[in-house]
Design a protein around this motif. Structure first.
Motif, PDB file in Angstrom:
ATOM      1  N   GLY A  52       0.776  -1.320   0.135  1.00 25.15           N
ATOM      2  CA  GLY A  52      -0.020  -0.247  -0.080  1.00 25.15           C
ATOM      3  C   GLY A  52       0.752   1.113   0.035  1.00 25.15           C
ATOM      4  N   THR A  71      -8.459  13.495   1.747  1.00 27.01           N
ATOM      5  CA  THR A  71      -8.698  12.636   2.960  1.00 27.01           C
ATOM      6  C   THR A  71      -8.860  13.537   4.137  1.00 27.01           C
ATOM      7  OG1 THR A  71      -6.396  12.284   3.841  1.00 27.01           O
ATOM      8  CG2 THR A  71      -7.363  10.653   2.064  1.00 27.01           C
ATOM      9  N   LYS A 287       0.215  -5.063   8.671  1.00 24.29           N
ATOM     10  CA  LYS A 287      -0.355  -5.417   7.366  1.00 24.29           C
ATOM     11  C   LYS A 287      -0.097  -6.620   6.972  1.00 24.29           C
ATOM     12  CE  LYS A 287      -1.566  -2.718   4.369  1.00 24.29           C
ATOM     13  NZ  LYS A 287      -2.891  -1.954   4.171  1.00 24.29           N
ATOM     14  N   ARG A 298      -8.377  -2.390  10.582  1.00 23.53           N
ATOM     15  CA  ARG A 298      -8.952  -1.087  10.989  1.00 23.53           C
ATOM     16  C   ARG A 298      -8.893  -0.931  12.254  1.00 23.53           C
ATOM     17  NH1 ARG A 298     -14.756   1.659   9.081  1.00 23.53           N
ATOM     18  NH2 ARG A 298     -15.119   2.908  10.801  1.00 23.53           N
ATOM     19  N   HIS A 320       0.002   4.706   7.833  1.00 23.78           N
ATOM     20  CA  HIS A 320      -1.423   4.417   7.957  1.00 23.78           C
ATOM     21  C   HIS A 320      -2.334   5.641   7.759  1.00 23.78           C
ATOM     22  CE1 HIS A 320      -1.010   0.147   9.334  1.00 23.78           C
ATOM     23  NE2 HIS A 320      -0.210   0.594  10.337  1.00 23.78           N
ATOM     24  N   LYS A 322      -3.696   7.521   5.357  1.00 27.32           N
ATOM     25  CA  LYS A 322      -4.965   7.811   4.469  1.00 27.32           C
ATOM     26  C   LYS A 322      -6.049   6.923   4.846  1.00 27.32           C
ATOM     27  CE  LYS A 322      -2.867   7.182   0.180  1.00 27.32           C
ATOM     28  NZ  LYS A 322      -2.992   7.207  -1.121  1.00 27.32           N
ATOM     29  N   ASP A 323      -5.610   5.542   5.176  1.00 25.25           N
ATOM     30  CA  ASP A 323      -6.558   4.687   5.526  1.00 25.25           C
ATOM     31  C   ASP A 323      -7.171   5.061   6.857  1.00 25.25           C
ATOM     32  OD1 ASP A 323      -6.276   3.183   3.423  1.00 25.25           O
ATOM     33  OD2 ASP A 323      -4.848   1.746   4.459  1.00 25.25           O
ATOM     34  N   ARG A 326      -9.839   8.194   6.557  1.00 24.79           N
ATOM     35  CA  ARG A 326     -10.988   7.698   5.859  1.00 24.79           C
ATOM     36  C   ARG A 326     -12.065   6.950   6.936  1.00 24.79           C
ATOM     37  NH1 ARG A 326      -7.551   6.676   0.910  1.00 24.79           N
ATOM     38  NH2 ARG A 326      -8.058   8.154  -0.732  1.00 24.79           N
ATOM     39  N   TRP A 327     -11.175   6.055   7.704  1.00 25.92           N
ATOM     40  CA  TRP A 327     -11.848   5.278   8.716  1.00 25.92           C
ATOM     41  C   TRP A 327     -12.454   6.275   9.592  1.00 25.92           C
ATOM     42  CZ3 TRP A 327      -7.148   1.549   9.259  1.00 25.92           C
ATOM     43  CH2 TRP A 327      -7.083   0.659   8.108  1.00 25.92           C
ATOM     44  N   GLY A 332     -15.175   3.002   4.357  1.00 25.02           N
ATOM     45  CA  GLY A 332     -14.339   1.814   4.406  1.00 25.02           C
ATOM     46  C   GLY A 332     -14.721   0.864   5.318  1.00 25.02           C
TER      47      GLY A 332
END
Length: 332
Positions: A52, A71, A287, A298, A320, A322-323, A326-327, A332
């Motif tokens: 990623g 984001t 990961k 998450r 982490h 960006k993820d 968003r979370w 997501g």
């Protein structure tokens, strides 16, 4: 008073109640997202040990920057992989070096983003060390020369500021590096550019995947003569105090996960903002475990980042980001 008058579970009864009394709140504003920029064209190449995370050539970088900005993340940390390397890291302070090009481009594409420039030589030297290496004529041993390295680090910082960097983040761990860079920036007319110092940077096994990403593994020896012994706490205070005295505006602890006690120590003792670097192996372990179905990615990422903030981190540098952003928005 005690049970049954005191019932601590009352405030945990519903999600709304838990949110109402939550002591530590994580947000995208806390995150700094590292990006690796490389020479070449049409390159978006995943780093094998960091799923990623990618190397981007300049012509593919804009799509990543716009994705980051979308984001809600407010800051990026730029690392460069140069076209050539030499013994003194010439491309680190080249006005048209890969990092300098990336800084200018990011400020054009997303001027609202805070651009942080990593200031070191290891990615740019053919020996992979963070300063100039001298070989003893008597013994034949090679050592990183602290004082002669400072001038090149100053040149690098000034060139990054000239390109438009909002923050200079020196990571080299040479003695006196903050003072040298502060004076160099001031003399060049960049007295308003803050320094986020890698003040407490341990010689850690958690850096392995990063060295693949930045192509910065030392070609001989290790970095234990300038990065800190993981066993030491009082030394961390000495390093932080030195950097504060030399003009650091923010302090960093790297790595984060195994050094929560150091983050809390700096937060309690000093009044400067504290950054925690959630480093490459910390990322890659999550990961790998998630890919095998051993953990819920998450949940574990948000818990870990919240733990870093609870420990005292005002800023968290994390792959982490960006993820997580968003979370936190419910995506997501």
């Amino acid at each position: 008073m005690s049970f049954p008058t005191v019932r601590n579970r009352r405030l945990r009864r519903t999600s709304a109640l838990r949110s109402l009394v939550r002591e530590t709140v994580l947000s995208a504003n806390d995150f700094i997202y590292p990006i690796f920029v490389t020479c070449g064209e049409n390159i978006k190449e995943e780093i094998p040990s960091m799923p990623g995370v990618y190397h981007f050539s300049m012509d593919r970088l804009e799509e990543e920057i716009r994705d980051v900005a979308a984001t809600g993340i407010q800051s990026v940390l730029l690392f460069g992989i140069p076209e050539y390397k030499d013994a003194i890291g010439t491309s680190a302070y080249d006005a048209n070096g890969i990092v300098q090009q990336a800084i200018r481009a990011v400020k054009e594409w997303a001027p609202e983003l805070v651009v942080i420039a990593d200031t070191c030589l290891c990615q740019f030297t053919d020996h992979g060390h963070c300063g100039i290496v001298h070989v003893s004529e008597e013994t034949g041993s090679a050592e990183v020369d602290n004082d002669s390295s400072l001038d090149l680090l100053v040149q690098t910082a000034v060139s990054q500021a000239a390109a438009g960097a909002d923050i200079i983040a020196p990571s080299n761990m040479m003695d006196g590096f903050v003072l040298a860079i502060r004076e160099g920036l001031d003399d060049a007319g960049y007295s308003d550019i803050p320094i986020l110092s890698y003040s407490v940077k341990f010689a850690s096994a958690y850096y392995g995947p990063f060295r693949d990403a930045a192509h910065s593994a030392p070609q001989f020896g290790d970095r234990k003569t300038y990065q800190m012994d993981p066993a030491n706490v009082r030394e961390a205070l000495r390093e932080a105090e030195s950097d504060i005295a030399e003009g650091a505006d923010m302090l960093m602890v790297k790595p984060a996960l195994a050094y929560m006690d150091i983050i809390r120590l700096l937060k309690d003792k000093y009044n400067l903002p504290v950054a925690a670097y959630n480093v490459s192996a910390e990322y890659s372990m999550v990961k790998a475990a998630a890919a095998n179905g051993w953990v819920d990615e998450r949940s574990i990422v948000l818990e870990t980042l919240t733990g870093m903030k609870r420990a005292g981190a005002d800023l968290i540098i994390t792959y982490h980001a960006k993820d997580a952003a968003r979370w936190l928005r419910g995506e997501g």
